[in-house]
Structure formats: structure tokens, C-alpha cells
Design an enzyme around this catalytic site. Sequence first.
Site, mmCIF file in Angstrom:
data_model
loop_
_atom_site.group_PDB
_atom_site.id
_atom_site.type_symbol
_atom_site.label_atom_id
_atom_site.label_comp_id
_atom_site.label_asym_id
_atom_site.label_seq_id
_atom_site.Cartn_x
_atom_site.Cartn_y
_atom_site.Cartn_z
ATOM 1 N N HIS A 113 110.853 53.774 79.472
ATOM 2 C CA HIS A 113 112.131 53.266 78.988
ATOM 3 C C HIS A 113 112.342 53.845 77.585
ATOM 4 O O HIS A 113 111.371 54.124 76.869
ATOM 5 C CB HIS A 113 112.121 51.749 78.907
ATOM 6 C CG HIS A 113 112.107 51.066 80.236
ATOM 7 N ND1 HIS A 113 112.502 49.759 80.391
ATOM 8 C CD2 HIS A 113 111.746 51.504 81.472
ATOM 9 C CE1 HIS A 113 112.393 49.414 81.668
ATOM 10 N NE2 HIS A 113 111.929 50.459 82.343
ATOM 11 N N GLU A 143 113.111 52.560 74.785
ATOM 12 C CA GLU A 143 112.459 51.812 73.716
ATOM 13 C C GLU A 143 110.970 52.100 73.641
ATOM 14 O O GLU A 143 110.406 52.299 72.562
ATOM 15 C CB GLU A 143 112.650 50.294 73.918
ATOM 16 C CG GLU A 143 114.084 49.836 73.998
ATOM 17 C CD GLU A 143 114.574 49.699 75.434
ATOM 18 O OE1 GLU A 143 114.460 50.661 76.217
ATOM 19 O OE2 GLU A 143 115.094 48.616 75.772
ATOM 20 N N CYS A 170 114.550 44.833 78.200
ATOM 21 C CA CYS A 170 113.950 44.099 79.314
ATOM 22 C C CYS A 170 112.677 43.406 78.816
ATOM 23 O O CYS A 170 112.296 43.546 77.654
ATOM 24 C CB CYS A 170 113.620 45.071 80.457
ATOM 25 S SG CYS A 170 112.256 46.200 80.069
ATOM 26 N N CYS A 204 110.027 45.892 77.399
ATOM 27 C CA CYS A 204 110.403 46.468 76.110
ATOM 28 C C CYS A 204 110.443 45.418 75.005
ATOM 29 O O CYS A 204 109.999 45.673 73.882
ATOM 30 C CB CYS A 204 111.736 47.179 76.236
ATOM 31 S SG CYS A 204 111.648 48.636 77.314
#
Length: 169
Positions: A73, A75, A103, A106
Amino acid sequence: MSAQADDYICLEIALSGPCMAFPLPSPMRRALDLAAAAAEAGEVPVGAVVTKGDAIVATSGNAMRTTADPTAHAEIVALRTAAAALGTWRLDECDLWVTLEPCAMCAGAVGLARIRRLYWAADDPKGGAVAHGPRLYEHATCHHRPEVYSGIGAEEAARQLRAFFGGRR
């Protein structure tokens, strides 16, 4: 170069007052550009920028499909890159700018990295874990809670996401 409407954010005074436009902070502008590039590469359009003071330390767009890594992801990749660049996992003097509410994975990583401030553009009612879903930072077992600011560049981020998913339906 003239500014576009997307380069400004609106701040409503006393929730019912007139809208005052402010320039979009440059780290969020960069995150939105990274999200657009991720979409062009076939990734979900999410971009992330880690700053320390006024300096950009790390950037990333989502890279799950291109790297065949479910944890890539934006992040997570940006946090990993920032930690490597600074030589420490404790990013307590750093801020994270991201185009979508993090999410659970993260948000957990943000807490573990001790990020000072978390800024995001669009809320994620289905997958977000800060203002929605598990609300990770509200749990007593959460050891670090960053300052949280949402809605910065939300309209553009939401447009990117709608265009990306609309093209796949």
C-alpha cells in the site's frame, strides 16, 4: 502557472459560515499526483508522502499489483522508504500525507512508526480504520495516536477513485 480549483481547499467558518479557500498543501498535491500515476499503472489510486518539517522524505503510490506484494500500500511503502532514508523506524518527527483514509494495516503501521501527524484526503467508509470501521486509535491498547486531519483534497481524491473503479465496472 495559474492554480486550478483542485489546488485549493475550503474551510467553513463555524460550520455554517462562508467558505474560505486555502491553497492545497504541497505534500497533499504530491500525494494526489502519485495517486494519479498509480491509477495509470493499473493500481488503486492512492498516494502517500512522508515529510519531516518542510522536507519530503519519502513518496509512494500503491504498488500491490506491480510488485505482487499485498502489503505494498502507498502508506507502507512510503513508511519503509522514510525509515530507511532516516536510519530509524521511529518517525516521530514526521508527518504522513495520504489520499485515502488508511486501512487497518496502514493505520497500525502509522502508529508503530510513531508518525506525528496523519493527514488524509478522502474518507473510506468501507475500508478505513481511523474514522471508520475499527477506529484503531480509539482503542486503549493503541500505544501511539497521531494527530489526525482529514478532508484535505478530498474532492480530487474521491474523483480519482470514482474514475478508477467506474472504469472497471
